[in-house]
Motif scaffolding. Structure first.
Motif, PDB file in Angstrom:
ATOM      1  N   TYR A 128       0.809  -1.272  -0.033  1.00 59.12           N
ATOM      2  CA  TYR A 128       0.074  -0.146   0.009  1.00 59.12           C
ATOM      3  C   TYR A 128       0.833   1.262   0.042  1.00 59.12           C
ATOM      4  CZ  TYR A 128       1.344  -1.083   4.722  1.00 59.12           C
ATOM      5  OH  TYR A 128       1.876  -1.359   5.946  1.00 59.12           O
ATOM      6  N   CYS A 129       2.309   1.199   0.132  1.00 50.76           N
ATOM      7  CA  CYS A 129       2.928   2.332   0.644  1.00 50.76           C
ATOM      8  C   CYS A 129       3.679   2.885  -0.390  1.00 50.76           C
ATOM      9  CB  CYS A 129       3.884   2.062   1.811  1.00 50.76           C
ATOM     10  SG  CYS A 129       4.737   3.266   2.460  1.00 50.76           S
TER      11      CYS A 129
ATOM     12  N   ARG B 113       2.875   1.083  13.963  1.00 49.07           N
ATOM     13  CA  ARG B 113       1.369   0.571  13.564  1.00 49.07           C
ATOM     14  C   ARG B 113       1.141  -0.903  13.392  1.00 49.07           C
ATOM     15  NH1 ARG B 113      -1.372   4.837   9.718  1.00 49.07           N
ATOM     16  NH2 ARG B 113      -1.436   6.679  11.090  1.00 49.07           N
TER      17      ARG B 113
ATOM     18  N   GLU C 151      -1.037  -1.902  11.633  1.00 51.17           N
ATOM     19  CA  GLU C 151      -1.530  -1.735  10.163  1.00 51.17           C
ATOM     20  C   GLU C 151      -3.021  -2.307  10.009  1.00 51.17           C
ATOM     21  OE1 GLU C 151      -0.155   0.656   8.978  1.00 51.17           O
ATOM     22  OE2 GLU C 151       2.097   0.282   9.177  1.00 51.17           O
TER      23      GLU C 151
ATOM     24  N   MET D  30      -4.767   1.247   9.321  1.00 53.86           N
ATOM     25  CA  MET D  30      -5.361   1.736   8.484  1.00 53.86           C
ATOM     26  C   MET D  30      -6.787   1.295   8.146  1.00 53.86           C
ATOM     27  SD  MET D  30      -2.309   1.907   5.292  1.00 53.86           S
ATOM     28  CE  MET D  30      -1.780   0.217   5.866  1.00 53.86           C
TER      29      MET D  30
ATOM     30  N   PRO E 158      -7.406   7.271   7.495  1.00 57.53           N
ATOM     31  CA  PRO E 158      -7.896   6.372   6.226  1.00 57.53           C
ATOM     32  C   PRO E 158      -6.690   5.976   5.259  1.00 57.53           C
ATOM     33  CG  PRO E 158      -8.193   8.820   6.116  1.00 57.53           C
ATOM     34  CD  PRO E 158      -7.695   8.626   7.519  1.00 57.53           C
TER      35      PRO E 158
ATOM     36  N   LEU F 287      -5.141   5.522   1.917  1.00 59.73           N
ATOM     37  CA  LEU F 287      -5.193   6.507   0.578  1.00 59.73           C
ATOM     38  C   LEU F 287      -4.345   5.529  -0.441  1.00 59.73           C
ATOM     39  CD1 LEU F 287      -4.720   9.853   2.375  1.00 59.73           C
ATOM     40  CD2 LEU F 287      -6.802   9.043   1.465  1.00 59.73           C
TER      41      LEU F 287
HETATM   42  N1  5AD Z   1      -2.553   5.274   3.104  1.00 60.54           N
HETATM   43  C1  5AD Z   1      -2.592   5.762   4.348  1.00 60.54           C
HETATM   44  N2  5AD Z   1      -1.618   5.391   5.277  1.00 60.54           N
HETATM   45  C2  5AD Z   1      -0.442   4.860   4.607  1.00 60.54           C
HETATM   46  N3  5AD Z   1       0.705   4.521   5.461  1.00 60.54           N
HETATM   47  C3  5AD Z   1       1.353   3.846   4.602  1.00 60.54           C
HETATM   48  N4  5AD Z   1       1.020   3.850   3.302  1.00 60.54           N
HETATM   49  C4  5AD Z   1      -0.329   4.546   3.347  1.00 60.54           C
HETATM   50  C5  5AD Z   1      -1.163   4.795   2.633  1.00 60.54           C
HETATM   51  N5  5AD Z   1      -1.215   4.392   1.280  1.00 60.54           N
HETATM   52  C6  5AD Z   1       0.644   4.788   7.028  1.00 60.54           C
HETATM   53  C7  5AD Z   1       1.023   3.201   7.431  1.00 60.54           C
HETATM   54  C8  5AD Z   1       2.420   3.486   8.244  1.00 60.54           C
HETATM   55  C9  5AD Z   1       2.363   5.101   8.525  1.00 60.54           C
HETATM   56  C10 5AD Z   1       3.715   5.322   8.303  1.00 60.54           C
HETATM   57  O1  5AD Z   1       1.914   5.394   7.374  1.00 60.54           O
HETATM   58  O2  5AD Z   1       0.028   3.147   8.335  1.00 60.54           O
HETATM   59  O3  5AD Z   1       2.558   2.853   9.369  1.00 60.54           O
END
Ligand code: 5AD
Length: 381
Positions: A79-80, A173, A175, A216, A246, A248
């Protein structure tokens, strides 16, 4: 406005065991129902959460200056935006001078504390550098600046080393507390193990950190039951601080392919606010952050969260030239403003949301203080 809970039978039933006594535990079914409440019932939930917040932690907002030290990451979370395999991101690492300068900015602007956050790395050079920076930040602020770390999974030895060097809070987190969902949003290998991440929270507790975790909200494949279980998870592990917001989407990540499964961003925002309000009812004296992801959907998302349960804000004080590179998700706000401008706008909107900023305070979690007191002096029989 005084909300008469009797007007809202569901809420009245949930919150009032005897007369006005509030329930702090909910069943999964109750949480699922409350997570989807709307209209007047949602208003009553928010009102109750605001009341519980003010009675337990007051209407003060604590600041943590967020310094995004580097977007170099060994992980590949699906997701990141700063995942290892995203070649479209230019990688950076702040110099020691830049980190120290940002910490100095936080100190002289009376933030009280900072958060050092970065992509995950556990190589020796990195962990030693953090230890050195912790000593330097403590020294240059005469020990006055509180330091939170958000640097991922590490060994017990490293957590201990950083704790001894001056960090006293740690954010990691989970997550998602559902191991199956966790698997679906991470690659299947030892570097992305739910059990290891969960275990790290235990290690952090062993080192006597104030511990923060979070999830999240609105992930693909996630159900309301999952979110209800997340809330119970936070309560069960007796967490001191929570940051949740949320999900994203980011176009350079594998999860982008399933974006058609997502709730609208507005729905994800509403769900996040209900999660925060419910958590405040369940854990009245913890610290809850109004996260930046809320602001990415609604310019006043963080202020809304502060009104209904959150009590911590983490203004971004990373040098502006690097901020846009720390893009965990798209439309990350404030990537072009200087720290000074960010601060001024934030001060104004916090005041407008009816809260006050607690300057120069560490703003430790009251929950941590009482949790530790209970351990040190067990009740006499
Ligand atoms: N949307 C929302 N939060 C995110 N994080 C990482 N990618 C996303 C994303 N696409 C959050 C994760 C991580 C924090 C640093 O940022 O929960 O632990």
């Amino acid at each position: 406005m005084r909300t008469n809970l009797k007007k809202y039978p569901v809420l009245f039933y949930y919150f009032c065991e005897k007369h006005s006594q509030m329930k702090k535990t909910f069943t999964i079914q109750e949480l699922v129902s409350l997570l989807s409440c709307e209209g007047q019932e949602e208003e009553a939930l928010f009102h109750k959460a605001q009341q519980v917040k003010n009675e337990n932690v007051g209407n003060l907002v604590y600041l943590r200056g967020l310094i995004e030290i580097s977007n170099i990451c060994v992980k590949d979370c699906l997701y990141c935006g700063i995942r290892h395999s995203n070649n479209a991101t230019t990688r950076y690492s702040l110099s020691d001078e830049e980190v120290l300068e940002a910490a100095h900015f936080a100190h002289v602007h009376h933030f009280g504390s900072i958060v050092l956050q970065g992509g995950e790395r556990s190589d020796h050079d990195f962990t030693l550098r953090i230890t050195r920076l912790l000593h330097q930040i403590k020294e240059q602020s005469n020990g006055e600046l509180g330091i939170t770390l958000s640097l991922g999974e590490q060994t017990l030895e490293v957590y201990r080393q950083w704790r001894e060097a001056g960090a006293h809070r740690y954010l990691l987190r989970i997550e998602s507390s559902n191991p199956h969902l966790y698997k679906r949003i991470h690659p299947q290998n030892a570097l992305h193990s739910f059990n290891v991440r969960r275990h790290c929270l235990n290690l952090l507790r062993e080192c006597d950190y104030q511990i923060g975790t979070g999830v999240m909200i609105g992930l693909p494949f996630q159900t309301l039951e999952d979110l209800a279980c997340d809330l119970q998870f936070l309560q069960d592990i007796d967490i001191d601080m929570v940051g949740m917001g949320p999900y994203l989407e980011h176009h350079n990540t594998p999860l982008y392919a399933v974006r058609h499964l997502l709730l609208s961003q507005e729905e994800r925002l509403s769900l996040s606010l209900r999660m925060i309000a419910l958590l405040r009812l369940m854990m009245p004296n913890i610290n809850i952050a109004a996260t930046t992801a809320l602001q990415a959907i609604d310019p006043f998302g963080r202020e809304k969260a502060l009104q209904i349960g959150a009590n911590v804000v983490m203004p971004n004080i990373t040098p502006t030239s690097n901020r846009s590179l720390y893009a965990l998700y798209e439309n990350k706000p404030n990537t072009h403003e200087g720290a000074q401008e960010t601060m001024h706008a934030l001060e104004q909107s916090i005041l407008q949301s009816g809260c006050h900023i607690a300057y120069s305070k560490w703003g430790d979690s009251l929950h941590f203080t009482t949790r530790n007191r209970n351990i040190l002096s067990p009740p006499k029989d």
